[in-house]
Design a protein around this motif. Structure first.
Motif, PDB file in Angstrom:
ATOM      1  N   UNK A 356       8.281  92.889  62.167  1.00  0.00           N
ATOM      2  CA  UNK A 356       7.505  92.897  61.006  1.00  0.00           C
ATOM      3  C   UNK A 356       7.042  91.654  61.568  1.00  0.00           C
ATOM      4  N   UNK A 357       7.479  90.508  60.889  1.00  0.00           N
ATOM      5  CA  UNK A 357       8.011  89.140  61.423  1.00  0.00           C
ATOM      6  C   UNK A 357       6.445  89.076  62.311  1.00  0.00           C
ATOM      7  N   UNK A 358       7.428  89.149  62.991  1.00  0.00           N
ATOM      8  CA  UNK A 358       6.741  89.091  64.824  1.00  0.00           C
ATOM      9  C   UNK A 358       5.495  89.325  64.921  1.00  0.00           C
ATOM     10  N   UNK A 359       5.509  90.280  64.453  1.00  0.00           N
ATOM     11  CA  UNK A 359       3.613  90.961  64.371  1.00  0.00           C
ATOM     12  C   UNK A 359       3.038  90.373  63.487  1.00  0.00           C
ATOM     13  N   UNK A 360       3.330  90.163  63.206  1.00  0.00           N
ATOM     14  CA  UNK A 360       2.674  88.991  61.490  1.00  0.00           C
ATOM     15  C   UNK A 360       2.281  88.016  61.625  1.00  0.00           C
ATOM     16  N   UNK A 482      -7.068  71.739  74.843  1.00  0.00           N
ATOM     17  CA  UNK A 482      -5.659  72.036  74.812  1.00  0.00           C
ATOM     18  C   UNK A 482      -5.382  72.565  76.416  1.00  0.00           C
ATOM     19  N   UNK A 483      -4.363  72.998  76.731  1.00  0.00           N
ATOM     20  CA  UNK A 483      -3.404  72.895  77.912  1.00  0.00           C
ATOM     21  C   UNK A 483      -2.911  74.140  77.849  1.00  0.00           C
ATOM     22  N   UNK A 484      -2.382  73.882  77.148  1.00  0.00           N
ATOM     23  CA  UNK A 484      -1.149  75.578  76.609  1.00  0.00           C
ATOM     24  C   UNK A 484      -1.428  76.129  75.492  1.00  0.00           C
ATOM     25  N   UNK A 485      -1.946  77.475  75.772  1.00  0.00           N
ATOM     26  CA  UNK A 485      -1.848  78.136  74.259  1.00  0.00           C
ATOM     27  C   UNK A 485      -1.752  79.530  74.173  1.00  0.00           C
ATOM     28  N   UNK A 486      -1.938  80.148  73.101  1.00  0.00           N
ATOM     29  CA  UNK A 486      -1.085  81.726  73.192  1.00  0.00           C
ATOM     30  C   UNK A 486      -1.609  82.388  72.518  1.00  0.00           C
ATOM     31  N   UNK A 487      -1.936  83.624  71.694  1.00  0.00           N
ATOM     32  CA  UNK A 487      -2.631  84.506  71.414  1.00  0.00           C
ATOM     33  C   UNK A 487      -1.728  85.042  69.988  1.00  0.00           C
ATOM     34  N   UNK A 488      -2.012  85.186  68.644  1.00  0.00           N
ATOM     35  CA  UNK A 488      -1.100  85.259  67.226  1.00  0.00           C
ATOM     36  C   UNK A 488      -1.510  86.634  67.376  1.00  0.00           C
ATOM     37  N   UNK A 489       0.248  87.105  66.630  1.00  0.00           N
ATOM     38  CA  UNK A 489       0.441  88.678  66.661  1.00  0.00           C
ATOM     39  C   UNK A 489      -0.061  89.334  66.793  1.00  0.00           C
ATOM     40  N   UNK A 490      -1.273  89.920  65.256  1.00  0.00           N
ATOM     41  CA  UNK A 490      -2.235  90.829  65.072  1.00  0.00           C
ATOM     42  C   UNK A 490      -2.761  90.811  65.527  1.00  0.00           C
ATOM     43  N   UNK A 491      -3.809  89.494  66.426  1.00  0.00           N
ATOM     44  CA  UNK A 491      -4.838  89.563  67.133  1.00  0.00           C
ATOM     45  C   UNK A 491      -4.634  90.098  68.387  1.00  0.00           C
ATOM     46  N   UNK A 492      -3.937  89.785  68.714  1.00  0.00           N
ATOM     47  CA  UNK A 492      -2.724  89.959  70.200  1.00  0.00           C
ATOM     48  C   UNK A 492      -3.033  91.369  70.377  1.00  0.00           C
ATOM     49  N   UNK A 493      -2.776  92.476  69.234  1.00  0.00           N
ATOM     50  CA  UNK A 493      -2.335  93.411  69.436  1.00  0.00           C
ATOM     51  C   UNK A 493      -3.393  94.530  68.757  1.00  0.00           C
TER      52      UNK A 493
END
Length: 997
Positions: A356-360, A482-493
């Motif tokens: 849950x911590x990872x997803x949030x 920005x050189x590298x990026x990622x999506x955060x937990x809930x937005x990725x879902x």
């Protein structure tokens, strides 16, 4: 949302239809006319959809949804039809080339079948239109209720400004930081307005934090206070509400100018505190005149927004931007438990909640809603957190407890300007969770897929996603890109939910997927594909990405026909024998291979449309000359030599002289001075980025050809300074003399030199336009360092050394330098005199043995905004820098960075990094480094870095069928039936649907 996606998708198809008619494909007149008619039909559909969206009619019931679904199927069929035709024509051209024949009968057959399929496709929109007309009356009856439901469920913020004080977690640090901004009265600034911007994603707690400050004792000390919302309001409405909050009479038809005068007069010389919540456009430029800057004492305006550029605009003059930080593990767990666990279970040994911590991902709203959801279902004695997270997408789209989170995500997506950013955002679903995504590689994939038509457009879409905090930077290049990026937990879902429900991508992450037609396929550590039971039609796949083992079924490349993007960089079971089949993917534009590949076949010359070839992770040492003869190749990455057997023949010369190489990035090649690359480089007139390794050998010590090639590359031809030429030279001892052979005039945007440097080469001193310079040597002498001060255009300087001699940065030295970085083994740092580095905004001191301030007086750096230290420095040193930063007028941020990333950043796309970078070798390493780098950008040191993320697991499985999807996210209708009818119709009109010939 479905309509917006469809309109955007149609617009990416239109250029292909146009090029098909205008291209040299020898289509007969009737077929050209049919294609033009189809093109006009699609344009009208896209315009109609756009008009409906602009009128706010986002939900018009099941009939319109069914029409949208049919139209999407039509668009897919058109795209497939055009691409299959291009594939077969290209295949026949390749066969003709090797057979030395002029024409094949099959080429004529493909045109006949294209004509038959276009005739069928023309009938589909007519039939759909007739059906829509028959049922329009029923759709109208349900329109008002569905529209009201859509309006009632819309949400722009998702933050609850009335959150109980007892529920606030992790707010003390940010609150204290902003209290100082509310109260400080620095010398010379006591009679000026300060605008404080709070920026972050929806649900990050911006409004809660602003409300806490507004209601605090500090906030109540202002004689005038007002809280207004800018949600869906223009500047006029905002000014009217402020005046109303102050009890001032307002005439309904008052203009912005009149309201500005009235508010300015009312505020006068009083001390005021005004909060403008949820500003989504740059309204500040219109309303700022209403807030007096002179004759006031420490007045404050606070703005909350999700858009970084809006925050920057509001606080550009004597302001302060506070970026919301994610909660750390401790505070995340505290907030989650508070919402999830009833008091009666306070002493109960709770089950593991790491998933849950990872997803949030530290997002307060996600933690609150997930806690409420689990509490409703009886946690901690009820469902297991891992089970819930595994099925999170289904819960997110269906469960009422997650409604606030769902509304926030929908608003973030639907508020994106235009269709391009939406399609580009959905493509992020191709990557595994927590996978660092490189910007430049992503842009090249978008171009290859046809999401955007040109590089500026792809960059704009990417910047929009970053600006709105929908995707998050991990590391930043020296030019603030920005050189590298990622999506955060809930937005990725949410991205996965949208992209899979719209058939945009298909994921394989552990279970069999019941989907026959696949357009973009991504395998995330999947092992079930080794058998032959996978029931999917791979002939329509445009993008294929593999992380881990692929299996025989997926690696059977003759099945693919329309593939444009093939990323096998992290595929573990790819073999050299597969490459000959890959060379028959005639539409391929992007190819990335991994460490299991040792050599390239000559058949790679068939990939005439290939634009990017990335071999950095491979073991390929000898590059076939055929690669350099690819007519569309723009970017080539790796570390190669040419075979000794390669001779610059007349045919090779003819290619470069007649067609010219389009290669822009060549990074890079290894040379000992022998013939090969240096001679070919002379023909590469479009080259903009070059990387060379110079190595001594017994067979050759003459680098004349190399010198001539580099000299031509850096030659100053008086072009404008927007020419982004970049050169990276790595040299062995004894080969550094090549630098002294280069003569002025020279021009470069970026230069990197790595080797033994005793003095600064003269060609560097005389270089025009040099903005970025990186020098890496065991020892950097005082004379060399002093010579750097003469580089007037230099903006970014990075020095890597074991030993740095003492030197002084004198007054007026480095007049244009913005970023200065030292990566040192020793603790010796230069002395900075008063007046030096007048515009420096970033200072990086990457040295684990740094003691205290090392005699650096940062108060002399009047523009300083950021100081970065080695994450291994002693706590006392870190605290000393924090104290010095608090005493600086700008209160620069003190960050910790990973030393390995700074010293190894040469492997990345950018020559000099001004922010932490994920090195090439560690791009997917499941260690704490990514977390540390994210902390570097978004968090101050005194908050403490986040804990190391857990080892990456398989992402949650996608729904196995469309029946499992909620209509709120997917179109209502029967696409499989529509597809079947279409195929039947095509088959009845010429048996052309299979294209198996």
């Amino acid at each position: 949302m479905e309509a917006a996606l469809l309109s955007g998708f149609i617009k990416t198809i239109l250029p292909r239809l146009f090029s098909l008619v205008e291209g040299k494909y020898k289509l007969h007149k009737g077929l050209k006319s049919d294609i033009k008619s189809l093109e006009k039909e699609l344009r009208m559909i896209a315009v109609t959809i756009d008009e409906q969206i602009s009128l706010g009619r986002k939900d018009q019931g099941a009939v319109l949804s069914l029409s949208i679904d049919e139209l999407r199927e039509l668009a897919h069929h058109i795209e497939d039809c055009v691409d299959r035709f291009l594939y077969h024509v290209t295949r026949e051209q390749q066969a003709s080339l090797f057979r030395r024949t002029v024409r094949s009968p099959k080429t004529l057959l493909s045109r006949q079948r294209l004509a038959a399929e276009v005739q069928v496709l023309k009938k589909i929109p007519e039939e759909a239109h007739q059906r829509e007309k028959r049922y329009r009356v029923f759709a109208a009856a349900g329109l008002s209720s569905s529209t009201r439901h859509a309006e009632s469920s819309s949400c722009s913020s998702g933050s609850d400004p009335h959150t109980l004080r007892a529920d606030l977690v992790g707010i003390d640090g940010p609150r204290d930081e902003l209290v100082q901004q509310l109260t400080e009265e620095a010398e010379g600034l006591t009679k000026h307005l300060k605008v404080i911007s709070i920026v972050g994603i929806h649900g990050s707690g911006k409004t809660v934090l602003a409300r806490e400050l507004y209601e605090s004792d500090v906030g109540r000390q202002f004689s005038l206070r007002a809280w207004v919302s800018a949600t869906d309001r223009g500047p006029r409405e905002v000014l009217m509400e402020i005046l109303q909050k102050f009890g001032r009479p307002v005439v309904d038809n008052s203009s912005v100018d009149q309201l500005t005068v009235d508010l300015r007069k009312h505020l006068g010389e009083q001390r005021y505190f005004i909060v403008i919540d949820d500003m989504q456009t740059d309204q500040w430029s219109t309303i700022e005149a209403a807030f007096p800057e002179d004759n006031v004492v420490s007045s404050r305006v606070m703005v909350t927004t999700t858009i970084q550029s809006v925050a920057n605009a509001c606080s550009s003059s004597n302001g302060y931007v506070h970026k919301m930080r994610r909660l750390g593990n401790k505070h995340s767990e505290q907030l989650f438990i508070k919402k999830a666990c009833p008091t009666k279970y306070s002493g109960y040994t709770r089950p593991e909640s790491k998933e849950v911590m990872k997803k949030c991902d530290g997002q307060p709203l996600a933690l609150v809603t997930m806690g409420q959801f689990l509490r409703k279902n009886g946690w901690p004695t009820g469902p297991n957190c891992e089970d819930v997270c595994r099925d999170l997408r289904r819960h997110l789209e269906q469960d009422d407890t997650l409604e606030r989170m769902r509304r926030v995500l929908i608003h973030s997506f639907s508020s994106l300007p235009g269709h391009g950013p939406k399609a580009c955002l959905l493509y992020f679903g191709m990557f595994p969770s927590d996978h660092p995504i490189k910007r430049k590689r992503l842009l090249r994939r978008w171009l290859a897929e046809g999401f955007v038509e040109a590089q500026p457009s792809s960059s704009e879409n990417f910047n929009t996603l970053i600006d709105r905090n929908i995707i998050e930077p991990i590391s930043i290049c020296n030019d603030d890109q920005v050189k590298t990026c990622k999506t955060y937990g809930m937005m990725r879902e949410f991205i996965l939910l949208m992209s899979t429900s719209q058939d945009f991508i298909t994921l394989l992450s552990g279970n069999k997927v019941e989907r026959k037609y696949v357009r973009r396929l991504s395998l995330h550590h999947h092992s079930a594909t080794s058998g032959s039971s996978l029931d999917m039609d791979l002939s329509l796949v445009r993008s294929l990405m593999v992380f881990g083992e692929a299996g025989k079924t997926i690696l059977s490349f003759p099945k693919y026909q329309l593939l444009r993007v093939l990323d096998l960089e992290q595929c573990t079971d790819l073999e050299d024998d597969h490459l000959k089949d890959i060379c028959n993917l005639f539409l391929l534009k992007y190819l990335s291979l991994g460490e299991t590949v040792t050599s390239l076949p000559k058949e790679i010359e068939k990939l005439k449309l290939l634009e990017t070839l990335d071999l950095r992770r491979t073991k390929v040492k000898i590059l076939p000359i055929e690669v350099l003869l690819l007519p569309c190749l723009l970017h080539l990455f790796g570390k190669f030599q040419l075979s000794d057997k390669v001779k610059i023949t007349s045919d090779i010369q003819k290619f470069f002289l007649t067609e010219q190489s389009n290669l822009e990035t060549f990074a890079g090649f290894v040379t000992d001075g022998c013939q090969g690359f240096p001679q070919i480089m002379n023909y590469m007139t479009n080259l903009r980025k070059l990387k060379i390794w110079l190595e001594r050998s017994e067979r050759s010590t003459n680098f004349t050809d190399v010198v001539n090639a580099v000299q031509k590359f850096v030659h100053d031809d008086k072009e404008e300074s927007n020419d982004p030429r970049s050169l990276s030279l790595h040299f062995d001892d004894g080969t550094e003399n090549i630098l002294n052979s280069l003569k002025a005039p020279c021009y470069l945007r970026s230069l990197k030199l790595k080797g033994t440097l005793l003095e600064l080469p003269q060609f560097v001193i005389s270089m025009r336009g040099l903005r970025e310079l990186c020098l890496s040597s065991k020892k950097l002498t005082a004379g060399l360092l002093a010579a750097l001060a003469n580089l007037k255009d230099l903006q970014h300087l990075k020095l890597i050394a074991d030993v740095l001699e003492d030197f002084i940065i004198e007054d007026q030295a480095f007049p244009g330098l913005l970023h200065l970085c030292f990566v040192l083994q020793c603790a010796t740092l230069p002395t900075i005199e008063e007046g030096a580095l007048p515009y420096l905004i970033s200072l990086k001191l990457i040295c684990k043995d740094l003691v205290g301030l090392a005699d650096i007086e940062i108060n002399r750096l009047i523009c300083l905004k950021e100081v970065s230290l080695d994450h291994r420095v002693a706590p006392e040193t870190r605290e000393t820098w924090e104290k010095a930063a608090k005493e600086h007028p700008n209160r620069p941020k003190v960050l910790l960075v990973n030393a390995a990333d700074e010293s190894e950043s040469e492997a990345a796309d950018c020559s000099v990094a001004s922010m932490p970078a994920v090195s090439e070798a560690k791009e997917t390493s499941p260690t704490s480094e990514v977390a540390v780098q994210e902390y570097d950008i978004q968090m101050k040191v005194n908050q403490g870095p986040p804990a190391a993320p857990e080892k990456q697991k398989n992402c949650a499985d996608e729904p196995s069928s469309k029946d499992e999807r909620n209509p709120a996210f997917s179109n209502i209708g029967f696409p499989e039936v529509a597809r079947g009818l279409t195929e039947l119709s095509i088959a009845q009109n010429g048996n052309v649907s299979s294209y198996t010939y």
